[in-house]
Design a protein around this motif. Structure first.
Motif, PDB file in Angstrom:
ATOM      1  N   ALA A   1      -2.653  65.864  80.049  1.00 43.23           N
ATOM      2  CA  ALA A   1      -2.842  65.354  81.407  1.00 43.23           C
ATOM      3  C   ALA A   1      -3.001  63.834  81.400  1.00 43.23           C
ATOM      4  O   ALA A   1      -2.429  63.136  82.251  1.00 43.23           O
ATOM      5  CB  ALA A   1      -4.061  66.016  82.044  1.00 43.23           C
ATOM      6  N   ILE A   2      -3.759  63.318  80.434  1.00 45.70           N
ATOM      7  CA  ILE A   2      -3.947  61.870  80.346  1.00 45.70           C
ATOM      8  C   ILE A   2      -2.629  61.171  80.048  1.00 45.70           C
ATOM      9  O   ILE A   2      -2.247  60.197  80.722  1.00 45.70           O
ATOM     10  CB  ILE A   2      -4.992  61.527  79.265  1.00 45.70           C
ATOM     11  CG1 ILE A   2      -6.375  62.022  79.698  1.00 45.70           C
ATOM     12  CG2 ILE A   2      -5.025  60.020  78.993  1.00 45.70           C
ATOM     13  CD1 ILE A   2      -7.437  61.902  78.624  1.00 45.70           C
ATOM     14  N   VAL A   3      -1.907  61.677  79.052  1.00 45.50           N
ATOM     15  CA  VAL A   3      -0.623  61.067  78.696  1.00 45.50           C
ATOM     16  C   VAL A   3       0.355  61.171  79.859  1.00 45.50           C
ATOM     17  O   VAL A   3       1.061  60.204  80.188  1.00 45.50           O
ATOM     18  CB  VAL A   3      -0.047  61.741  77.437  1.00 45.50           C
ATOM     19  CG1 VAL A   3       1.375  61.253  77.167  1.00 45.50           C
ATOM     20  CG2 VAL A   3      -0.932  61.463  76.231  1.00 45.50           C
ATOM     21  N   GLY A   4       0.405  62.332  80.505  1.00 48.46           N
ATOM     22  CA  GLY A   4       1.329  62.512  81.619  1.00 48.46           C
ATOM     23  C   GLY A   4       1.008  61.600  82.783  1.00 48.46           C
ATOM     24  O   GLY A   4       1.906  60.963  83.352  1.00 48.46           O
ATOM     25  N   GLY A   5      -0.285  61.513  83.157  1.00 46.79           N
ATOM     26  CA  GLY A   5      -0.659  60.662  84.277  1.00 46.79           C
ATOM     27  C   GLY A   5      -0.407  59.193  84.016  1.00 46.79           C
ATOM     28  O   GLY A   5       0.174  58.483  84.850  1.00 46.79           O
ATOM     29  N   LEU A   6      -0.809  58.730  82.838  1.00 46.73           N
ATOM     30  CA  LEU A   6      -0.616  57.313  82.519  1.00 46.73           C
ATOM     31  C   LEU A   6       0.859  56.973  82.339  1.00 46.73           C
ATOM     32  O   LEU A   6       1.312  55.897  82.754  1.00 46.73           O
ATOM     33  CB  LEU A   6      -1.404  56.956  81.254  1.00 46.73           C
ATOM     34  CG  LEU A   6      -2.934  57.075  81.374  1.00 46.73           C
ATOM     35  CD1 LEU A   6      -3.592  56.688  80.055  1.00 46.73           C
ATOM     36  CD2 LEU A   6      -3.466  56.210  82.513  1.00 46.73           C
ATOM     37  N   SER A   7       1.621  57.878  81.728  1.00 41.92           N
ATOM     38  CA  SER A   7       3.052  57.604  81.541  1.00 41.92           C
ATOM     39  C   SER A   7       3.787  57.574  82.876  1.00 41.92           C
ATOM     40  O   SER A   7       4.719  56.782  83.058  1.00 41.92           O
ATOM     41  CB  SER A   7       3.682  58.651  80.608  1.00 41.92           C
ATOM     42  OG  SER A   7       3.779  59.912  81.239  1.00 41.92           O
TER      43      SER A   7
ATOM     44  N   CYS B   1      -5.077  59.280  97.788  1.00 40.13           N
ATOM     45  CA  CYS B   1      -4.866  57.984  97.142  1.00 40.13           C
ATOM     46  C   CYS B   1      -3.459  57.484  97.441  1.00 40.13           C
ATOM     47  O   CYS B   1      -2.640  58.197  98.017  1.00 40.13           O
ATOM     48  CB  CYS B   1      -5.080  58.091  95.635  1.00 40.13           C
ATOM     49  SG  CYS B   1      -3.971  59.270  94.849  1.00 40.13           S
ATOM     50  N   VAL B   2      -3.149  56.254  97.041  1.00 36.30           N
ATOM     51  CA  VAL B   2      -1.833  55.660  97.265  1.00 36.30           C
ATOM     52  C   VAL B   2      -0.902  56.030  96.118  1.00 36.30           C
ATOM     53  O   VAL B   2      -1.348  56.473  95.055  1.00 36.30           O
ATOM     54  CB  VAL B   2      -1.946  54.125  97.383  1.00 36.30           C
ATOM     55  CG1 VAL B   2      -2.759  53.745  98.610  1.00 36.30           C
ATOM     56  CG2 VAL B   2      -2.562  53.525  96.126  1.00 36.30           C
ATOM     57  N   PRO B   3       0.441  55.857  96.295  1.00 35.58           N
ATOM     58  CA  PRO B   3       1.401  56.286  95.268  1.00 35.58           C
ATOM     59  C   PRO B   3       1.141  55.731  93.874  1.00 35.58           C
ATOM     60  O   PRO B   3       1.302  56.447  92.884  1.00 35.58           O
ATOM     61  CB  PRO B   3       2.741  55.797  95.831  1.00 35.58           C
ATOM     62  CG  PRO B   3       2.554  55.813  97.309  1.00 35.58           C
ATOM     63  CD  PRO B   3       1.118  55.404  97.519  1.00 35.58           C
ATOM     64  N   THR B   4       0.737  54.468  93.789  1.00 32.40           N
ATOM     65  CA  THR B   4       0.543  53.881  92.459  1.00 32.40           C
ATOM     66  C   THR B   4      -0.670  54.430  91.725  1.00 32.40           C
ATOM     67  O   THR B   4      -0.854  54.172  90.540  1.00 32.40           O
ATOM     68  CB  THR B   4       0.401  52.346  92.568  1.00 32.40           C
ATOM     69  OG1 THR B   4      -0.648  52.036  93.499  1.00 32.40           O
ATOM     70  CG2 THR B   4       1.706  51.719  93.038  1.00 32.40           C
ATOM     71  N   GLN B   5      -1.517  55.194  92.418  1.00 32.86           N
ATOM     72  CA  GLN B   5      -2.689  55.811  91.790  1.00 32.86           C
ATOM     73  C   GLN B   5      -2.484  57.295  91.517  1.00 32.86           C
ATOM     74  O   GLN B   5      -3.374  57.953  90.981  1.00 32.86           O
ATOM     75  CB  GLN B   5      -3.915  55.651  92.706  1.00 32.86           C
ATOM     76  CG  GLN B   5      -4.322  54.219  92.976  1.00 32.86           C
ATOM     77  CD  GLN B   5      -5.441  54.137  94.015  1.00 32.86           C
ATOM     78  OE1 GLN B   5      -5.721  55.093  94.720  1.00 32.86           O
ATOM     79  NE2 GLN B   5      -6.075  52.982  94.106  1.00 32.86           N
ATOM     80  N   ARG B   6      -1.328  57.834  91.872  1.00 36.51           N
ATOM     81  CA  ARG B   6      -1.171  59.288  91.847  1.00 36.51           C
ATOM     82  C   ARG B   6      -1.067  59.867  90.444  1.00 36.51           C
ATOM     83  O   ARG B   6      -1.384  61.040  90.239  1.00 36.51           O
ATOM     84  CB  ARG B   6       0.032  59.697  92.703  1.00 36.51           C
ATOM     85  CG  ARG B   6      -0.326  59.622  94.166  1.00 36.51           C
ATOM     86  CD  ARG B   6       0.735  60.075  95.102  1.00 36.51           C
ATOM     87  NE  ARG B   6       0.330  59.693  96.459  1.00 36.51           N
ATOM     88  CZ  ARG B   6       1.151  59.434  97.438  1.00 36.51           C
ATOM     89  NH1 ARG B   6       2.462  59.519  97.244  1.00 36.51           N
ATOM     90  NH2 ARG B   6       0.704  59.092  98.621  1.00 36.51           N
ATOM     91  N   GLY B   7      -0.626  59.083  89.495  1.00 37.17           N
ATOM     92  CA  GLY B   7      -0.625  59.583  88.130  1.00 37.17           C
ATOM     93  C   GLY B   7      -2.045  59.893  87.673  1.00 37.17           C
ATOM     94  O   GLY B   7      -2.316  60.957  87.114  1.00 37.17           O
ATOM     95  N   ARG B   8      -2.980  58.974  87.953  1.00 35.29           N
ATOM     96  CA  ARG B   8      -4.382  59.199  87.594  1.00 35.29           C
ATOM     97  C   ARG B   8      -5.000  60.327  88.414  1.00 35.29           C
ATOM     98  O   ARG B   8      -5.803  61.117  87.910  1.00 35.29           O
ATOM     99  CB  ARG B   8      -5.174  57.904  87.810  1.00 35.29           C
ATOM    100  CG  ARG B   8      -4.944  56.848  86.737  1.00 35.29           C
ATOM    101  CD  ARG B   8      -5.482  55.494  87.165  1.00 35.29           C
ATOM    102  NE  ARG B   8      -4.570  54.855  88.109  1.00 35.29           N
ATOM    103  CZ  ARG B   8      -4.849  53.731  88.768  1.00 35.29           C
ATOM    104  NH1 ARG B   8      -6.022  53.156  88.585  1.00 35.29           N
ATOM    105  NH2 ARG B   8      -3.976  53.201  89.598  1.00 35.29           N
ATOM    106  N   ALA B   9      -4.623  60.407  89.699  1.00 39.55           N
ATOM    107  CA  ALA B   9      -5.171  61.461  90.547  1.00 39.55           C
ATOM    108  C   ALA B   9      -4.698  62.837  90.088  1.00 39.55           C
ATOM    109  O   ALA B   9      -5.484  63.785  89.975  1.00 39.55           O
ATOM    110  CB  ALA B   9      -4.758  61.218  92.000  1.00 39.55           C
ATOM    111  N   MET B  10      -3.394  62.964  89.810  1.00 41.58           N
ATOM    112  CA  MET B  10      -2.859  64.229  89.319  1.00 41.58           C
ATOM    113  C   MET B  10      -3.458  64.586  87.960  1.00 41.58           C
ATOM    114  O   MET B  10      -3.652  65.757  87.638  1.00 41.58           O
ATOM    115  CB  MET B  10      -1.332  64.155  89.211  1.00 41.58           C
ATOM    116  CG  MET B  10      -0.622  64.003  90.535  1.00 41.58           C
ATOM    117  SD  MET B  10      -0.779  65.469  91.566  1.00 41.58           S
ATOM    118  CE  MET B  10      -0.004  64.872  93.081  1.00 41.58           C
TER     119      MET B  10
END
Length: 434
Positions: A290-296, A138-147
């Motif tokens: 994981a949700i809080v970390g990815g979205l934050s 995925c692209v950088p702006t999607q990596r929080g959700r991917a991780m």
């Protein structure tokens, strides 16, 4: 056979199209971390059969994970930056499965030590490859959700290490399971059963294909001198980031290894009495974290602040300080609440740190940085933290003071992480190739 993934071109695909490969990675990490953590749930059975002391258990649980991490994580990280990561994940999955089988068959401390080493090498090495793959799907702006998705797999594995292992222990201990393993002790049967599960659950990895690497600055086959120069140029950011996450790992590793003995000794519970609710608690905490970390992390990138994606890690580390007092809580419910908060905070910092490495570090350095993180965190977190707890309890009067020693180590390391993450945020680079 249908491929799960297609190479990512310049135009990024919609995030929904990356879900299948990300779920395959998440499943693999769930299996790996289940194998890695299962022994901690049933270690009291091994202690009784093999006549082990707490110090011996701390070495088996801690040093056996720390030594291979220190030796193999950086070489594996360099290989991740240069070679086919999918093939590496498959090979490492077989390594952790072999370690699980040997754990169930070990009749001596040296063999048990080697078995746990293999499990640690396979799981943590595969994590390095999985995070690198995740970034390129995925692209950088999607990596929080991917991780987030991959770390959900990790959280599920941590939870299953308690819930599934504890449930299997109860089945084998009370004779409610078929005699599949010739009357072996319950803790041994648990590991052999888990090895069978592992072989089946890693099959989706064979459907993955290697994605195209993104954000390459010097090239994936650049001379080591060039790579070392790039790494050195980012030292003012990487060093405090390392310290922050390693401190969190120390608190989490100590908690993960000693939580079962504390419940058994302080609250007089057997593994099959606490494994179910503890497993559910840890999984829920891991999911929330994981949700809080990815979205934050994704929101922090959009804030425009330098190092803004680390804000979530700083706040989570601060909440981890009081949560580390869980061992000395006066009741089981309060114990559970504090453990859940600590695990949630650890999941947040883990995801945020992973995103920071994939967004702010060039592709040819990511595997090396992740490998170095795992190596140092393993050596200090798994090698030192459990023994520090045993030493602290010894200074307080012996093994009866395990809970107090665990609380001291957790609070100190959590406080250090707050300071370190704050420094990393202030020194963060503008972009991966800047």
């Amino acid at each position: 056979m249908t491929d799960f993934a297609r190479p990512i071109e310049a135009a990024a695909p919609p995030f929904a199209k990356t879900l299948l490969p990300l779920l395959a990675l998440a499943l693999a990490m769930a299996v790996g971390f289940t194998m890695m953590g299962a022994f901690g749930t049933v270690q009291e059975g091994a202690k009784a059969e093999l006549h082990l002391s707490d110090y011996t258990l701390s070495l088996i649980q801690g040093l056996s994970a720390a030594l291979p991490l220190a030796v193999f994580s950086i070489p594996i990280g360099i290989m991740v930056d240069r070679y086919n990561r999918v093939r590496m994940m498959i090979a490492l999955a077989f390594v952790w499965t072999l370690g699980t089988v040997l754990t169930g068959l070990a009749h001596s401390v040296p063999l048990l030590f080697v078995a746990r080493m293999l499990t640690g090498i396979g799981t943590t090495g595969a994590l390095t490859a999985a995070l690198s793959l995740c970034a390129d799907f995925c692209v950088p702006t999607q990596r929080g959700r991917a991780m987030l998705i991959v770390n959900l797999g990790k959280s599920l594995g941590v939870a299953l290490a308690l819930a599934l292992s504890g449930a299997l222990f109860g089945l084998f201990a009370h004779g409610r399971a078929p005699a599949w393993f010739a009357g072996m002790m319950p803790w041994r049967s648990v590991h052999l059963c888990l090895a069978v599960v592992s072989m089946l659950a890693i099959l989706p990895l064979f459907l993955l294909r290697e994605p195209v690497r993104q954000e390459v600055a010097a090239g994936t086959h650049a001379p080591f001198k060039v790579v070392a120069g790039e790494l050195w140029a980012r030292r003012v950011f990487l060093i405090p980031l390392f310290i922050g996450q390693i401190s969190v790992v120390m608190a989490d590793a100590a908690a993960g290894i000693w939580v079962s003995p504390v419940l058994s000794r302080t609250f007089h519970l057997q593994p099959d009495q606490f494994a179910g609710w503890m497993g559910a608690l840890l999984f829920g905490a891991g999911v929330v974290g994981a949700i809080v970390g990815g979205l934050s992390a994704d929101r922090g990138q959009k804030s425009g602040r330098r190092g803004g994606l680390l804000i979530g890690a700083i706040l989570a580390a601060a909440l981890g300080v009081p949560a580390a007092l869980f061992p000395i809580m006066p009741s089981v419910p309060l114990f559970g609440v504090a453990v859940g908060l600590l695990v949630t905070c650890g999941a947040v910092t883990g995801v945020v740190t992973s995103v920071a490495l994939t967004v702010l570090i060039p592709n040819e350095l990511r595997g090396l940085c992740i490998g170095a993180f795992i190596a140092i965190a393993g050596l200090i977190g798994y090698g030192l933290a459990p023994t520090l707890v045993a030493a602290a309890s010894g200074m307080l009067g012996g093994e009866a003071h395990l809970a107090q020693g665990l609380a001291i180590v957790g609070v100190v390391t959590s406080a250090i992480s707050v300071v370190a993450f704050t420094m990393a945020m202030r020194r963060a680079p503008v972009s991966a190739t800047a």
